[in-house]
Design a protein around this motif. Sequence first.
Motif, PDB file in Angstrom:
ATOM      1  N   GLN A 146       0.743  -1.571  -0.119  1.00 36.22           N
ATOM      2  CA  GLN A 146       0.259   0.080   0.422  1.00 36.22           C
ATOM      3  C   GLN A 146       1.096   1.931   0.247  1.00 36.22           C
ATOM      4  O   GLN A 146       0.426   1.804  -0.759  1.00 36.22           O
ATOM      5  CB  GLN A 146      -1.596   0.273   1.375  1.00 36.22           C
ATOM      6  N   TYR A 200       2.113   2.027  -3.666  1.00 38.12           N
ATOM      7  CA  TYR A 200       0.726   2.483  -4.073  1.00 38.12           C
ATOM      8  C   TYR A 200      -0.039   4.106  -3.762  1.00 38.12           C
ATOM      9  O   TYR A 200      -0.148   4.470  -5.061  1.00 38.12           O
ATOM     10  CB  TYR A 200      -0.415   1.361  -3.748  1.00 38.12           C
ATOM     11  N   ASP A 201       0.500   3.745  -2.920  1.00 42.07           N
ATOM     12  CA  ASP A 201       0.287   5.361  -2.744  1.00 42.07           C
ATOM     13  C   ASP A 201       1.406   6.369  -2.377  1.00 42.07           C
ATOM     14  O   ASP A 201       1.056   7.742  -3.525  1.00 42.07           O
ATOM     15  CB  ASP A 201       0.285   5.036  -0.874  1.00 42.07           C
TER      16      ASP A 201
END
Length: 118
Positions: A25, A28-29
């Motif tokens: 994550q 992705y962020d």
Amino acid sequence: MSEYVVMFPADNEAEWEAGSEADHQTTYDTDLEFGRLLEARGGAVTGGAGLTHSSRARTVRRGPSSDVLVTDGPFAEAVEQLSGFYIVTCDDYDAVVEAAHVLTRVHPVVEIRPVQED
């Protein structure tokens, strides 16, 4: 508007596969933040993809006597392989480079190449 390919040639496949959901994550962020920074500079992400399982890739190439050879794994004799890329547009190359700085938080190397225009 000029087009560029932003590539990640040094991501470690084993580290990614061993990473947690939180680790993924974070990547992705950070990638989303790149898109926002690029948009703020007048550009846009227009395409791209993550390339999974590079160590399980197949390579097709012309061999001696024009025979076609298929080998296991990526063609390059290296641990580092292309793990993903973005296609972006922007009128200012320096703006693409500046926005890409954020990507080095999660990608050890970020390579930016202009796309040849016809």
